[in-house]
Every structure is written in C-alpha cells, then in structure tokens.
Write a protein that holds these residues in place. Structure first.
Motif, short mmCIF file in Angstrom:
data_model
loop_
_atom_site.label_atom_id
_atom_site.label_comp_id
_atom_site.label_asym_id
_atom_site.label_seq_id
_atom_site.Cartn_x
_atom_site.Cartn_y
_atom_site.Cartn_z
N LEU A 1 0.83 -1.21 0.00
CA LEU A 1 0.00 0.00 0.00
C LEU A 1 0.86 1.26 0.00
N LEU A 2 1.94 1.22 0.79
CA LEU A 2 2.84 2.38 0.83
C LEU A 2 3.51 2.59 -0.51
N GLU A 3 3.91 1.48 -1.12
CA GLU A 3 4.53 1.60 -2.44
C GLU A 3 3.54 2.15 -3.47
N ARG A 4 2.28 1.73 -3.32
CA ARG A 4 1.25 2.22 -4.23
C ARG A 4 1.01 3.71 -4.04
N LEU A 5 1.04 4.16 -2.78
CA LEU A 5 0.81 5.58 -2.51
C LEU A 5 1.95 6.45 -3.02
N LYS A 6 3.11 5.87 -3.24
CA LYS A 6 4.25 6.64 -3.73
C LYS A 6 4.22 6.83 -5.25
N GLU A 7 3.31 6.14 -5.91
CA GLU A 7 3.25 6.24 -7.37
C GLU A 7 2.59 7.55 -7.77
N PRO A 8 3.20 8.35 -8.62
CA PRO A 8 2.62 9.63 -9.04
C PRO A 8 1.32 9.44 -9.82
N GLU A 9 1.20 8.35 -10.55
CA GLU A 9 0.00 8.15 -11.36
C GLU A 9 -1.25 8.05 -10.48
N LEU A 10 -1.11 7.48 -9.29
CA LEU A 10 -2.25 7.36 -8.40
C LEU A 10 -2.78 8.74 -8.00
N TRP A 11 -1.86 9.62 -7.60
CA TRP A 11 -2.28 10.96 -7.17
C TRP A 11 -2.79 11.78 -8.35
N ILE A 12 -2.22 11.52 -9.51
CA ILE A 12 -2.73 12.22 -10.70
C ILE A 12 -4.17 11.79 -10.98
N ASN A 13 -4.44 10.50 -10.87
CA ASN A 13 -5.81 10.01 -11.10
C ASN A 13 -6.79 10.55 -10.05
N ILE A 14 -6.34 10.57 -8.78
CA ILE A 14 -7.21 11.09 -7.71
C ILE A 14 -7.50 12.57 -7.94
N GLY A 15 -6.45 13.32 -8.26
CA GLY A 15 -6.64 14.75 -8.49
C GLY A 15 -7.54 15.01 -9.69
N THR A 16 -7.35 14.24 -10.74
CA THR A 16 -8.19 14.40 -11.92
C THR A 16 -9.65 14.09 -11.61
N THR A 17 -9.86 13.04 -10.83
CA THR A 17 -11.24 12.67 -10.47
C THR A 17 -11.89 13.74 -9.61
N ILE A 18 -11.13 14.29 -8.65
CA ILE A 18 -11.69 15.34 -7.79
C ILE A 18 -12.01 16.60 -8.60
N LEU A 19 -11.10 16.96 -9.50
CA LEU A 19 -11.36 18.13 -10.34
C LEU A 19 -12.58 17.91 -11.23
N PHE A 20 -12.73 16.68 -11.73
CA PHE A 20 -13.89 16.36 -12.57
C PHE A 20 -15.17 16.46 -11.75
N ALA A 21 -15.11 15.98 -10.49
CA ALA A 21 -16.29 16.07 -9.63
C ALA A 21 -16.65 17.53 -9.33
N LEU A 22 -15.62 18.35 -9.06
CA LEU A 22 -15.88 19.78 -8.82
C LEU A 22 -16.47 20.44 -10.05
N ALA A 23 -15.93 20.06 -11.23
CA ALA A 23 -16.48 20.62 -12.47
C ALA A 23 -17.94 20.22 -12.65
N LEU A 24 -18.29 18.98 -12.28
CA LEU A 24 -19.68 18.55 -12.38
C LEU A 24 -20.57 19.32 -11.41
N LEU A 25 -20.08 19.59 -10.20
CA LEU A 25 -20.86 20.36 -9.24
C LEU A 25 -21.10 21.78 -9.74
N ILE A 26 -20.05 22.39 -10.29
CA ILE A 26 -20.20 23.74 -10.84
C ILE A 26 -21.17 23.73 -12.02
N ALA A 27 -21.03 22.71 -12.88
CA ALA A 27 -21.93 22.61 -14.03
C ALA A 27 -23.38 22.41 -13.58
N GLY A 28 -23.58 21.59 -12.54
CA GLY A 28 -24.93 21.39 -12.01
C GLY A 28 -25.53 22.67 -11.48
N TYR A 29 -24.70 23.46 -10.75
CA TYR A 29 -25.17 24.74 -10.22
C TYR A 29 -25.55 25.69 -11.36
#
Length: 308
Positions: free
Chosen positions: A23-51
């Motif tokens: 798990l620690l090795e997985r958390l050190k991978e940059p691709e994981l954080w890039i995917n999480i950040g992209t998903t969060i930004l997409f969710a925020l964009a959806l919230l703004i679009a819904g508003y």
C-alpha cells in the motif's frame, strides 16, 4: 512434511506487513495521485456545471412565463407562479440526480448495482409508503386540473370536515401550505384533500343592508342612493360594476331595510362593504337622510306600572 509446511507458511502478522508495504509503495506512485486529483477536479467541475444548469433552467422557466404573460394565452398570474415553482423544483431534482450519478461513476462506484439495490428496497418500502404515493398523485392532479394556485383563498375539506381555510402559500406534489385568518399555518398532505372550495376564481358578491325610519320617503331614499353610486362607485377600486339597489328587504320595529348588492373582485367584498357603508352614510346625512337607530317606547310600560 507437515512441520516443514508450518514453518514455511507466512504468519498473519507477516501478511499484514506485506499488504502495508504494498500500500505504501502504491501511494508513492505519481500516477495514483494524478488520477485522484483528476477525479476530484472532474467532480468539482460537475458540481459547478450542475449549479450553472440549475440557474439557467430557472431563468429559462421564468423567461418562458414572462413572455407567455405578454401573449394572448397568458393565463392568470397565480397559475403561472404555481407552475414556475413546480417546474423549477422538478428541473433542480432532475439535474442534480444526473450530477450525483456522474460523480459516483467517476469514482468507480457501481451506480447500476446501487440503483438495482435501491429498486429492491423501494419495492419493499412501497407497501409502507402508499400514503406518500397517494399524496403525490393527488398533488399532480390538483396542479393538472388547476384546482387552486398559490395566492388563492380556499377552504379544504376532508370527508366533509373543514381542515383548513385561508390563503395558499405554496403548492407541491406532496403537500400544500395554507395560512389561516390569524396567521396559523396548515401543512396538509395532498392525499387527505377530498374537497376544495376556491373563493378566488370568480367575483365576490356582498349584500349591504341599511335601515331607515318608515317615516322616510323610501322611493326618494333609493333615488338618492342610486344617484350616489352613479357618481361615486368607481372610487371603490375593488368594485367591478355599479352596485344594484334591490329594494326594501324587510320592515320591522319601525325600520325599513334597504338592501344593496355589491360585486367586487375575489375576496374583496368584506372591506368594500365596510367602506361603502361608511361613505354612503356620510352622503345621506349630508342630504338630510339619517340611518335609523332602534328605539323603544316605554311610556306604555310606565303607565301600566303606575296603574298597578
């Protein structure tokens, strides 16, 4: 061989450390954080679009009824306001439902499975939510049949018993809010509404009775009242037509009652009757005609007492 197997099998503690290291090795991978950040930004964009979509839908609905009010098919303002509220609420629910579904999908949450499970749960709860379904169906038909709108003055009966009477503050699919005479607020499930008496659809009629002494020339009094209304009835803004003098309604105790019929805008007859009575009394007094006051002749009673 059994002892060798026991010694070579990793213990639960070792397995836990192995999983933690992975798990620690997985958390050190940059691709994981890039995917999480992209998903969060997409969710925020959806919230703004819904508003934004919610505001746009509200504006479009308002503009539609604004232009409709200027056409020949404008309808009543209260009816339009009721439809605006219902459509805006429906659009808001519709938009945010799809926004939430899209956000869950972006986080790889199985929405289809959740909806299937919700359907099973909903079927189980449906047997216990029959009253809710009844309320919504009744509310739909109240709006469809235009039984009453926001701002109308209504009396609501349930099985012949009056449960609320007053001004409609809001009308929804599930319940309606009505404010009574003294400010009390009634929250009524639509499913309990069996009968509605709407006082705001047509003009109101009131009868104004004025008493005069039978010694007065009643024909002359009626002519004076009629002349007054010909000149001044438009001073009462809520009157829709000139009041009609119906004639002598009753004669008793030395008084003749002249009845006048007033036709006013819906639910304006109470105030119009009071104001018209006051103005008419003042006018007749200026012409030398006075409203009678009941009197009692006690001279006969005094003579009888003296004889006894």
């Amino acid at each position: 061989m059994r002892f060798l197997t026991l010694f070579t099998t990793p213990s639960p503690v070792e397995e836990s450390f192995t999983v933690l290291e992975e798990l620690l090795e997985r958390l050190k991978e940059p691709e994981l954080w890039i995917n999480i950040g992209t998903t969060i930004l997409f969710a925020l964009a959806l919230l703004i679009a819904g508003y934004i979509l919610t505001k746009v839908a509200d504006r479009l609905i308002n503009n539609f009824f604004k232009y409709k009010s200027k056409s020949r098919l404008k309808g009543s303002d209260k009816r339009n306001q009721t439809l605006i509220n219902v459509l805006q609420n429906g659009a808001t629910i519709f938009i945010w439902f799809f926004v939430v579904v899209a956000i869950l999908e972006s986080f790889n949450i199985p929405v289809a499975t959740l909806l299937a499970g919700a359907g099973v749960v909903g079927l189980a709860l449906g047997f216990g939510a029959q009253s809710l379904v009844k309320d919504m169906i009744t509310g739909f038909f109240i709006i469809l049949e235009n039984q009453f709108d926001k701002g109308d003055f209504v009396r609501v009966n349930t099985s012949g018993t009056t449960v609320a009477e007053g001004e409609v503050l809001s009308l929804g699919l599930r319940s309606s809010r009505i404010q009574g005479y003294e400010g009390e607020l009634y929250m009524i499930p639509n499913g309990t509404i069996n009968e509605v008496i709407n006082f705001s659809r047509y003009n109101s009629i009131a009868f104004l009775d004025m008493n005069f002494s039978i010694q007065e020339n009643l024909d002359k009094v009626e002519d004076m009242i009629n002349k007054y209304f010909e000149l001044h009835w438009r001073e009462e803004a809520v009157l829709t037509e000139q009041p009609a003098i119906l004639g002598v309604q009753d004669i008793q105790q030395g008084e003749a009652t002249i009845r006048i019929m007033l036709t006013t805008q819906p639910m304006e007859h109470f105030g119009a009757t009071r104001r018209t009575r006051k103005r008419l009394k003042q006018y007749l007094e200026s012409q030398g005609v006075f409203v009678s006051v009941p009197t009692m002749d006690i001279s006969d009673f005094d003579q009888n007492d003296a004889g006894e």
